[in-house]
Design an enzyme around this catalytic site. Structure first.
Site, PDB file in Angstrom:
ATOM      1  N   ARG A   7       0.842  -1.196   0.000  1.00 44.49           N
ATOM      2  CA  ARG A   7       0.000   0.000   0.000  1.00 44.49           C
ATOM      3  C   ARG A   7       0.869   1.235   0.000  1.00 44.49           C
ATOM      4  NH1 ARG A   7      -1.308   3.766   3.378  1.00 44.49           N
ATOM      5  NH2 ARG A   7      -0.360   2.730   5.162  1.00 44.49           N
ATOM      6  N   VAL A   8       0.429   2.225  -0.780  1.00 48.18           N
ATOM      7  CA  VAL A   8       0.983   3.569  -0.702  1.00 48.18           C
ATOM      8  C   VAL A   8      -0.188   4.515  -0.495  1.00 48.18           C
ATOM      9  CG1 VAL A   8       3.080   3.185  -2.054  1.00 48.18           C
ATOM     10  CG2 VAL A   8       0.972   3.827  -3.218  1.00 48.18           C
ATOM     11  N   SER A   9       0.099   5.686   0.053  1.00 48.54           N
ATOM     12  CA  SER A   9      -0.965   6.626   0.395  1.00 48.54           C
ATOM     13  C   SER A   9      -1.444   7.453  -0.788  1.00 48.54           C
ATOM     14  CB  SER A   9      -0.492   7.560   1.504  1.00 48.54           C
ATOM     15  OG  SER A   9      -0.161   6.817   2.644  1.00 48.54           O
ATOM     16  N   THR A  10      -0.558   7.792  -1.696  1.00 50.94           N
ATOM     17  CA  THR A  10      -0.934   8.658  -2.815  1.00 50.94           C
ATOM     18  C   THR A  10      -0.400   8.087  -4.116  1.00 50.94           C
ATOM     19  OG1 THR A  10       1.058  10.013  -2.714  1.00 50.94           O
ATOM     20  CG2 THR A  10      -0.799  10.708  -1.331  1.00 50.94           C
ATOM     21  N   GLN A  13       3.397   8.259  -4.883  1.00 51.87           N
ATOM     22  CA  GLN A  13       4.337   7.304  -4.304  1.00 51.87           C
ATOM     23  C   GLN A  13       4.448   6.062  -5.195  1.00 51.87           C
ATOM     24  OE1 GLN A  13       2.370   7.017  -0.496  1.00 51.87           O
ATOM     25  NE2 GLN A  13       3.899   8.340   0.455  1.00 51.87           N
TER      26      GLN A  13
END
Length: 187
Positions: A7-10, A13
Site C-alpha cells: 500500500r501507498v498513500s498517494t 508514491q
C-alpha cells in the site's frame, strides 16, 4: 502459500520497493491499495484477506502498510490468528508463525489494551471533575422552559395543530411531547 499486500498513500508514491521485496520473499499473489491508511475500506486488503486460507501467510513490507492504527493492526492479526493464518512483516522481521512473532504481537496487544484503559480512566476523571464543578454532560437543551410555555399558549388555540406549533418553533413532535412531559413531571 505466501500472499503479499502492498500500500501507498498517494499516486505520487511508488510501489516498486514493496513489490520487489514481496516478490523476493516468495509471494505468489500480491494485492495492492493506493489509499490513505485512515480509509476504512481498502479493496486490495479486503481481497487479500479473502484470498487467504488456513496455513497461508500474509506478507507485508512494513506493519504500517497494513494497519490504520495499532488497534486495527491487532484486530487484523487477531482475525488472521483465528483463521490460522500467519503474518510476516519483512522490515520488522516479525513472523507470527513463530513463537517469537506471536510473543511480539501479544505484547503489542497488551500495550494497546493499556492505552485504551488509560484513555478510559482519563475520560472518567475528566467527567467527574466537570461534575464537581457543576457541569453536566450532554447536549444543551434547545427547547427550554420559555419555549414550552410558548408552545402551550399556541396549543391553547383550538385552530392551531401540533404540526403547526412544531413548524413555528422549529422542533419535532417528539421533542415537543418529550419536553412538555418533562415539564409536567417537574411540577
Amino acid at each position: 502459500m505466501l500472499i503479499g499486500y502492498e500500500r501507498v498513500s498517494t499516486t505520487d508514491q511508488n510501489l516498486s520497493l514493496q513489490h520487489d521485496a514481496l516478490s523476493k520473499a516468495g509471494c505468489k499473489k500480491i494485492y495492492r491499495d493506493i489509499a490513505s491508511a485512515s480509509k476504512d475500506s481498502r479493496e486490495g486488503l479486503n481481497k487479500a484477506l479473502e484470498a487467504l486460507r488456513e496455513g497461508d501467510t500474509l506478507v507485508v513490507w512494513r506493519l504500517d502498510r497494513l494497519g490504520r492504527s495499532l488497534r486495527h493492526l491487532i484486530d487484523v492479526v487477531g482475525r488472521l490468528n483465528e483463521d490460522q493464518i500467519g503474518l510476516m512483516s519483512l522490515q520488522e522481521k516479525i513472523d507470527t508463525t513463530t513463537s517469537g512473532g506471536k510473543l511480539v504481537f501479544h505484547i503489542f496487544g497488551a500495550l494497546a489494551e493499556f492505552e485504551r484503559e488509560v484513555i478510559r480512566e482519563r475520560t472518567r476523571a475528566g467527567l467527574a471533575a466537570a461534575r464537581t464543578r457543576g457541569r453536566k454532560g450532554g447536549r444543551p437543551i434547545k427547547f427550554g422552559t420559555k419555549q414550552v410555555e410558548r408552545a402551550k399558549r399556541l396549543l391553547d388555540d383550538p385552530e392551531t395543530t401540533v404540526r403547526e406549533v412544531c413548524k413555528t418553533l422549529g422542533i419535532s413532535k417528539a421533542t415537543l411531547y418529550r419536553r412538555m412531559s418533562q415539564m409536567k413531571s417537574q411540577d
